[in-house]
Structures are given as structure tokens and as C-alpha cells.
Motif scaffolding. Structure first.
Motif, PDB file in Angstrom:
ATOM      1  N   ARG A 149     -56.808 -44.274  21.038  1.00 22.39           N
ATOM      2  CA  ARG A 149     -58.068 -43.583  21.323  1.00 22.39           C
ATOM      3  C   ARG A 149     -57.863 -42.069  21.372  1.00 22.39           C
ATOM      4  N   SER A 161     -59.635 -39.454  18.509  1.00 24.13           N
ATOM      5  CA  SER A 161     -60.781 -38.682  18.978  1.00 24.13           C
ATOM      6  C   SER A 161     -60.443 -37.206  19.072  1.00 24.13           C
ATOM      7  N   LEU A 162     -61.094 -36.393  18.254  1.00 26.65           N
ATOM      8  CA  LEU A 162     -60.913 -34.950  18.317  1.00 26.65           C
ATOM      9  C   LEU A 162     -61.491 -34.399  19.618  1.00 26.65           C
ATOM     10  N   THR A 163     -62.561 -35.003  20.107  1.00 23.87           N
ATOM     11  CA  THR A 163     -63.175 -34.551  21.361  1.00 23.87           C
ATOM     12  C   THR A 163     -62.222 -34.717  22.538  1.00 23.87           C
ATOM     13  N   LEU A 164     -61.536 -35.866  22.596  1.00 23.43           N
ATOM     14  CA  LEU A 164     -60.594 -36.098  23.692  1.00 23.43           C
ATOM     15  C   LEU A 164     -59.403 -35.144  23.597  1.00 23.43           C
ATOM     16  N   LYS A 165     -58.961 -34.848  22.381  1.00 19.20           N
ATOM     17  CA  LYS A 165     -57.861 -33.894  22.222  1.00 19.20           C
ATOM     18  C   LYS A 165     -58.268 -32.521  22.748  1.00 19.20           C
ATOM     19  N   ARG A 166     -59.478 -32.095  22.395  1.00 18.23           N
ATOM     20  CA  ARG A 166     -59.946 -30.790  22.866  1.00 18.23           C
ATOM     21  C   ARG A 166     -60.139 -30.791  24.376  1.00 18.23           C
ATOM     22  N   LEU A 167     -60.652 -31.892  24.914  1.00 18.12           N
ATOM     23  CA  LEU A 167     -60.841 -31.976  26.361  1.00 18.12           C
ATOM     24  C   LEU A 167     -59.502 -31.909  27.088  1.00 18.12           C
ATOM     25  N   TYR A 197     -57.945 -19.819  25.268  1.00 19.86           N
ATOM     26  CA  TYR A 197     -58.641 -20.688  24.310  1.00 19.86           C
ATOM     27  C   TYR A 197     -58.884 -19.965  22.989  1.00 19.86           C
ATOM     28  N   TYR A 232     -57.466 -21.138  19.475  1.00 24.65           N
ATOM     29  CA  TYR A 232     -58.429 -21.427  18.404  1.00 24.65           C
ATOM     30  C   TYR A 232     -58.109 -20.599  17.157  1.00 24.65           C
TER      31      TYR A 232
END
Length: 842
Positions: A211, A215-221, A560, A564
Motif C-alpha cells: 500500500r 500510493s503516492l499520497t501516502l508517500k507524500r504524507l 519541503y 520538491y
């Protein structure tokens, strides 16, 4: 499941010696490839790495793996050792004092201000209130510093390194959650990478891993949690000196009645300036001096506590009954809730114990805390409470008021020394976190000075030191009240604690794979407790502690934006990298020739030919007879052993003399090699690589000889330079450099002579071919090294969003312009440097 099994097998091979057998992929045509997708054989066909994903491979077992410089650190004089040397008894005693000064300085000074801040929110009206507050402090000490950190969190260290980024790197090794796409399968072969991966028997670990990776969202979170925790640690480096020094100097108001708060602030400012000025002398030097002082401080805490318990009221031991906490909240309700922020201050420094773990062993920290630090702290708080049982009004300076009059000035002096030590503790932790975040691409590069020749974990960052000094002075001058500073202190500490709890919970699920009930209990108890404390300090944020929140947010934004921009730059370079076909076509089109010497092209790509190389080819009339692409890459481990530091590959067939060198560092490693030592290691290691490659090739088919012969005979054009030197204008571009005696006769050969020569070359012994290449390398070395540095920059496209333009073109550009250049770590004369800039539109 099959894919997971393969990954587990590859990790298991990470501990194998470089002479053992290896696993490689073989395509349909039978040519072997390493598992990072690059051909290593001298006669392998050229292939663009972008097309490798479309080729069907199968896993086969072959001879020894050829991928490492395999040079021990001590083979070359002056090279930094990564492994700690065996230490003597005298050094163990010194380390014991340094452990006190570095690890426990912050938590040791908490009795100076805890009760004062607590009772400023909920003044005691009876002995039951004192017992209730004491009970809160005792159980906070047991739950957070002892159970959570000492007994649990310390075991989540990354090979002895602590802190939020250490936890993040630990998670990155077990799941591909890093947003920077520079991971190679060969990274798992680093010995310090070899941790247990999720086993197929534990479906929970596999599901979490899958998971997270999908998931890119979980990596960013996850990254945002880590950045937020690190920002709080840096904020701690501002608040800790302010709180510790002001509260210690404030004891003057007890000893000298004429001293006012303004005098306390001025003296505190002077002490803080002195503190940050001596920071550059390092933990080894200062820790040796102040270590015994902190030992004396803990002994004084225990002694004063025992004295007050005997003299005033021994009933304070009733506070070990938690029922007093219930009665304290029942009687004081809202005021008791406000006082929670002050109660938390007894646990300040818990995160510093983890972040400053460094080279101290977990067991030594645990034993020191359990048998010295915790008993002295408990006795100190019990003694203060015993004094307050008979002196309810003396809560403003509870600690100094409870000190016996005859011992006041010696204790005052020791307390101030301890406060300065506590401030150094958090500043050291801040430096460590910044170094980790810089190595993992989350903080602008700064100058880092290693203050110890024996222990590489001790560092000093000049720019950050003076930055923290300025902010600390602003905080002390604007918020001189220790109660408001204490609230800001609580905000910073709780932010770090909550992030650590979240990350350790993930480590328990993903890596430790322990019972789910234990994991849920850990998360529920400690996260719930910390959220309760956090709600208390946030309620008082308007008092002035909002300054620390603003500072934390600014640091988070800086980190960040840097991450980025760095990630966007790397992804763009991956997309723009040169194909092998283009590399072959550039030669006849540009007329580029090979000049004698070795060119070290520094770039950030771990795989593929960087686009900046094409920029060099179009800007320069010649390239060097040997090209080595050098990529400095940080692996998510604390330390990479010197013998596993370098990954070596051929980029093209042997006649091209183009190699790739991936220099792998851990986030704790020291990069301070002299360029001459580095060059010496490079050549020695390259020769080892070629010899081992020849041994492997001798076991394989002789078919490569024919292809090599064809490549060497493809040189049919020559160029005579103005100085009389003769260079090859071979097709493809990068044939080897040779002298006149070899090329002029060859240019006039007939077709029959060429065929005969080709037949003779095919019969040349492998040993002669090896010596020929080694001789070529030595000649190139004699001609000298040139460092080719490519400075890639990024700009937002015109059709990009306004926010992206603002972030990339202004904020990131400003940070990049004012950060330390990558060439700063290279002690190379300017005459050996060639720099080319290139701008990418993103």
C-alpha cells in the motif's frame, strides 16, 4: 508473492563477499546484464537504458560480482575510517561523561522550571494539590522518557543513529517510499542494508508495504510527517537554550533580592552568546569538560531531594498512588488541564536522547538513565514537592527556593553549567538532524565541520549555529517570561514526540512485525497522551508562544520546497538523459576527438548518460581518452562501509573507455577526501575491477573477442593536431586514444592486411589484452585528471501554475543560489575544473 520472494533473496545476497557468485538477468539474446539494467561486459551491445524495461529477462547464476572498488579505507593514507576503532578503558570513561553531557543534559535540567510553570497555571491551595501535581510529574517521567523512549523508541534506531530522519531511512529500506527516483536494486547489497524484510507469512506487513509503495499520497504524507518532526527538532534548538538559561539565571532573584527580571534577561543573553560561541569546539572537547559537572548536578539533585524529604514531609511518597491525579483534576478542572503543558516539561529532552544517540550504544544509554538519571530526577521532584507542602507561596522559583541556604551558591553555579550543557544537547541534536535531512535531499546544503577525528558523529554547522543564536536571542528578548517560553517549549517537544510515535508505530508494523495488539496499545496510549498534552499547550498559544509555531512552519516550508525542487530537477534529468544511439552519432557529426587524460564527469544520475555530457560535447572540441561518470548518491543507511562505497560499471564496450562510478554514502558518512587520494583510490580500484572482470570473461565465451576486434579496427580516420599529436576520429565517437606509431600505418593498410590483422587480434591472449587496457589506464593517469562539473538548473515553464512559478523560479532558486555548491567538498585546484551550466524547463 514471487516478486517479494525475489526481493528477499536479493537482500539476502547483500551480505555476500564480492568474490562470491552473483545473480544476473539474461535477455533473449543471451547477453548478461546486472540487476540495475546496465551492461557490464566489454563486448555487450550498446543499448539505451530507457528500452530495457521492454526486454524479457531471466535470472541466471554466474561467477563473481564485478561492481565494487573494494578498497579498504586504510589502504590509502589519510582516508577517513567509517568503522569505530576499539576503544580503551580510559576512552570508555570519557564516553561515559560525554553520554551524560550529550544525551541527558536536557532532561536533567527539567527540575529547574517544571513545578514553576505548572503552578503558574494552577496555584496550589492545599497539600493535596501538591501531591496531585507531583503524581502527574512522576507518571509522565515513567511513561514518556522511560517506557516510550528508553525501553521502546531507542530500539528503533538506524544502525545506532536516532531521530526522525533515521526512522524515515529505516522505513525507506523496507519499502520503496522515497520520492526521489534514484533507487537501484544494487543498493540492497550494502551490508548495512541487510535488515529483515516483510516475510510472506505476515500478510499484514506485506499489505502495508504494498500500500505504501503503490500510493503516492501516502508517500507524500509520510515525508511531510518527517519534515514536520524535523522542523520541530530545529525549533527545539531555539527554545531549549532560552528556557534552560533563563530559568537557571533566574535563581539570582532568590539569592540577591535587588536582581530584577531585566537583569536576568541581560545576563541570560550574555550566557547564550558565550554558549553558541564555544559550540564550534565540538562535543569531544566540551563534553569532556562539562561531563563531570553534569554528573555532579545529578548527584546534587538527588542529595537535595533526600534532604528536603527528611526535613519537610515524607508523605510525598504517597504521590506514587495515581488516585491523586484524579483528585487533582476533580478539584481544579480547567486549571489542572492548563497545567498539563507545564507537566510535560519534566519529559523535555526525551527526543534529544533519541536524536543524540549517535555513537553511544542503546544499552549504555538505557543503563545510565535507569540507574542514575531517573532516580536522581525522581528524588529531585519529591524533594521540591516536600518543600512546597509547607511553602505553598514559593512556586515562582520552586527549585532554588527549596535549596538549603548554605548550599545555594554552589548549586546555583552547577545549575547554570547544567543549563548550558542542556542547551548544547539540543543544538547538537539539531545539527545531526540537519545533516541527515541534507543527505536525504530535504535541506539546502550547508558547510559541515567534523569536530572529532576519532568519532565522525560529532559535527558543527556554522551557519545554523549563528542562525539559532539569533532566533534564541529574539525569543529571550521578546518573551522574557519563563511561563510563556515554557509553553513554546511544550509545543516544539510535543510536535516531535507525536511524529516519532507515528513513525515508530509504522516501524512496528512494517519491520518488527510484532503482535497487532501491542502495536495498537503503543499508538493508543502514547499518541492519546501526547494529543492531550498538545491540546493544553495550544490553548495558551496566544501568550507569545505562537512565535515558535511560525518559525516551525517557515522551516517546514523551506525543507519541503528544497525537496520538491530537487526531486523535480532529478526527474527532469532522468527524462532528458542521452540515448546510446545519440552518443554514437555525435562523433562523425561533431568531429570530436579524444584527448589524453581522465575526465571525471560529476552528475546526479545513478543510471544513464546525463544530458549535460552532450552539452560538454557541443561546447568542447575534444573529450578525454577516458571518461568516468561519477554519481554521489546517498543510500538510506547511516554508514556505507568503505569496501562497499563504490559501484563500478562499464557504460560502453571496452574500446570506448567509459565507466560509471556510483559513490554511495550514508547520511552519517564523512565526505572529506583529498582529490589526490580520491584519484589514487579511483585508479587502484579501477584496475581491480578490470582484473576481476577479465577473470570472469575468461570463464565465458570467447565470442567477445571478435566484437572487440571489430570495434578496435573500426578506427579508420585520424586527425593530426597542430602540435603533431595524432588522434582517432573513430566511428563510433569514443574509440580509444593512440599515438602516431599505431595509427598512421593502420590508416594505410589494405583490406587484406586489415583482415589478417583482425585474425591476429582475435588470437591475442586474454592476459595481453588485460595488460593493454591497464597500460592505457596508466597512460591516461599520467596525463592528469580533469573534473567536469555540470550545474543543472530548473525554471518553470511559461504555462505553469502561478504557485509553481513562484516556488521554482524564486524560492527554490534563492535557496539553491545561497546553498553550498557540490564542488565545495572537492579540494580540487581550479585549473583542474571545467564547469558547464544547463537549464531545464519543468
Amino acid at each position: 508473492m514471487a516478486e517479494e520472494g525475489s526481493e528477499r533473496e536479493n537482500v539476502g545476497l547483500g551480505s555476500m563477499d564480492s568474490l562470491e557468485s552473483r545473480w544476473v538477468y539474461q535477455d533473449e539474446e543471451g547477453s548478461e546484464m546486472d540487476n540495475d539494467g546496465e551492461d557490464f561486459g566489454g563486448g555487450s551491445p550498446l543499448r539505451d537504458s530507457d528500452d530495457e524495461d521492454n526486454i524479457e529477462h531471466r535470472l541466471i547464476r554466474t561467477g563473481p560480482r564485478i561492481d565494487s572498488f573494494d578498497v579498504e579505507a586504510l589502504e590509502v593514507p589519510g582516508v577517513q575510517r567509517n568503522d569505530f576503532e576499539d576503544i580503551t578503558l580510559s576512552w570508555r570513561i570519557i564516553l561515559a561523561f560525554q553520554t551524560l553531557s550529550v544525551v541527558f543534559g536536557d532532561v536533567g535540567t527539567s527540575p529547574l522550571y517544571t513545578f514553576s510553570v505548572m503552578f503558574s497555571k494552577a496555584p496550589p491551595t492545599s497539600n493535596k494539590d501538591v501531591l496531585g501535581a507531583l503524581s502527574l510529574v512522576l507518571y509522565t517521567l515513567v511513561l514518556i522518557p522511560l517506557i516510550k523512549y528508553v525501553l521502546i523508541v531507542l530500539w528503533a534506531n538506524d544502525d545506532g543513529e536516532g531521530g526522525t530522519f533515521a526512522l524515515y531511512s529505516l522505513i525507506c529500506r523496507h519499502a520503496k517510499v522515497s520520492l526521489l527516483p534514484n533507487q537501484l536494486p544494487s543498493d540492497t547489497n550494502v551490508s548495512s542494508f541487510g535488515l529483515k524484510v516483510p516475510s510472506p507469512e505476515l500478510e499484514r506487513s506485506l499489505k502495508i508495504k504494498e500500500r505504501l509503495e503503490a500510493s503516492l499520497t501516502l508517500k507524500r504524507l509520510l515525508l511531510m510527517l518527517v519534515l514536520a518532526g524535523t522542523s520541530m527538532v530545529i525549533a527545539d534548538g531555539v527554545v531549549t537554550p532560552a528556557m534552560s538559561v533563563v530559568s537557571a539565571v533566574g535563581g539570582l532573584k532568590i539569592g540577591v533580592s535587588e536582581i530584577k527580571q531585566d537583569h536576568v534577561v541581560k545576563i541570560s543573553v550574555a550566557c547564550i552568546i558565550i554558549l553558541f560561541s564555544v559550540q564550534r569546539y565540538g562535543t569531544s572537547k566540551v563534553g569532556l569538560v562539562v561531563g563531570p559537572a553534569l554528573f555532579l548536578w545529578f548527584c546534587s539533585l538527588g542529595g537535595i531531594g533526600i534532604y528536603n524529604i527528611i526535613k519537610y514531609d515524607a508523605r510525598v511518597f504517597q504521590a506514587f498512588n495515581p488516585i491523586h491525579i484524579y483528585h487533582f483534576f476533580k478539584r481544579n478542572s480547567t486549571k489542572a488541564w492548563y497545567s498539563l503543558g507545564g507537566c510535560l516539561l519534566c519529559a523535555t529532552g526525551s527526543e534529544a536522547m533519541f536524536a543524540d544517540l549517535c555513537y553511544f550504544s542503546v544499552r549504555s544509554v538505557q543503563l545510565t538513565f535507569v540507574f542514575l538519571v531517573l532516580p536522581c530526577l525522581l528524588l529531585g521532584y519529591l524533594g521540591q514537592a516536600a518543600y512546597l507542602m509547607e511553602n505553598h507561596a514559593d512556586t515562582t522559583q520552586a527549585f532554588f527556593a527549596s535549596v538549603p541556604s548554605g548550599a545555594f551558591w554552589p548549586i546555583f553555579l552547577i545549575a547554570n553549567v547544567a543549563a548550558l550543557i542542556a542547551s548544547r544537547t539540543m543544538t547538537t541534536a539539531t545539527f545531526s538532524c540537519i545533516k541527515q535531512s541534507t543527505a536525504l535531499g530535504c535541506f539546502p546544503r550547508l558547510k559541515i565541520i567534523h569536530t572529532s577525528r576519532k568519532f565522525m558523529g560529532q559535527i558543527y554547522i556554522p551557519v545554523m549555529n549563528w542562525f539559532l543564536l539569533a532566533l534564541t536571542l529574539v525569543l529571550v528578548c521578546s518573551i522574557s517570561n519563563i511561563y510563556e517560553i515554557g509553553n513554546a517549549y511544550g509545543i516544539a517537544e510535543l510536535g516531535v514526540m507525536m511524529m516519532t510515535t507515528t513513525l515508530v508505530t509504522l516501524v512496528m508494523l512494517l519491520i518488527w512485525q510484532i503482535n497487532i495488539l501491542i502495536v495498537l496499545s503503543f499508538a493508543f496510549i502514547f499518541l492519546g497522551l501526547e494529543l492531550t498534552f498538545f491540546s493544553s499547550v495550544l490553548w495558551s498559544v496566544g501568550d507569545g508562544s505562537w512565535i515558535i509555531l511560525v518559525f516551525t512552519i517557515i522551516i517546514f516550508i523551506v525543507m519541503y520546497i528544497w525537496n520538491y525542487g530537487s526531486r523535480l530537477k532529478y526527474q527532469t534529468e532522468v527524462q532528458k538523459k542521452m540515448s546510446m544511439d545519440l552518443l554514437r552519432k555525435l562523433g562523425p557529426n561533431l568531429g570530436t576527438v579524444r584527448a589524453p587524460g581522465i575526465g571525471l564527469l560529476y552528475n546526479e544520475l545513478a543510471k544513464g548518460v546525463p544530458a549535460i555530457f552532450g552539452h560538454f560535447l557541443t561546447a568542447l572540441p575534444a573529450v578525454h581518452s577516458m571518461i568516468i561518470f561519477v554519481c554521489i548518491k546517498y543510500v538510506p543507511v547511516s554508514v556505507v562501509p568503505q569496501s562497499e562505497r563504490f559501484l563500478f560499471r562499464r557504460v560502453c564496450p571496452r574500446s570506448y573507455h567509459i565507466f560509471r562510478c556510483v559513490a554511495r554514502y550514508g547520511y552519517k558518512d564523512v565526505r572529506k577526501e583529498n582529490h589526490q587520494i580520491f584519484e589514487q583510490m579511483l585508479i587502484e580500484s579501477l584496475e581491480k575491477f578490470i582484473r576481476r572482470e577479465a577473470q570472469e570473461r575468461s570463464l565465458e565465451s570467447d565470442g567477445d573477442c571478435e566484437s572487440d576486434s571489430e570495434e578496435e579496427n573500426s578506427s579508420s580516420k585520424t586527425l593530426i593536431a597542430p602540435n603533431g599529436s595524432v588522434y582517432s576520429l573513430a566511428v563510433p565517437l569514443l574509440a580509444e586514444f593512440s599515438d602516431t606509431s599505431k595509427f598512421i600505418p593502420q590508416a594505410r593498410m589494405s583490406e587484406e592486411e586489415k583482415l589478417e590483422t583482425s585474425t591476429d587480434e582475435m588470437a591475442v591472449d586474454a592476459e595481453q589484452s588485460l595488460e593493454k587496457e591497464l597500460s592505457f589506464i596508466r597512460k591516461a593517469k599520467e596525463s592528469g585528471f580533469v573534473y567536469l562539473i555540470g550545474h543543472g538548473d530548473i525554471r518553470a515553464r511559461k504555462d505553469s501554475w502561478f504557485i509553481k512559478k513562484l516556488v521554482i523560479n524564486y524560492f527554490y532558486a534563492f535557496l539553491r543560489k545561497n546553498s553550498r555548491r557540490g564542488t565545495a567538498n572537492l579540494s580540487v585546484p581550479h585549473s583542474h575544473l571545467i564547469q558547464v551550466g544547463m537549464t531545464y524547463m519543468v
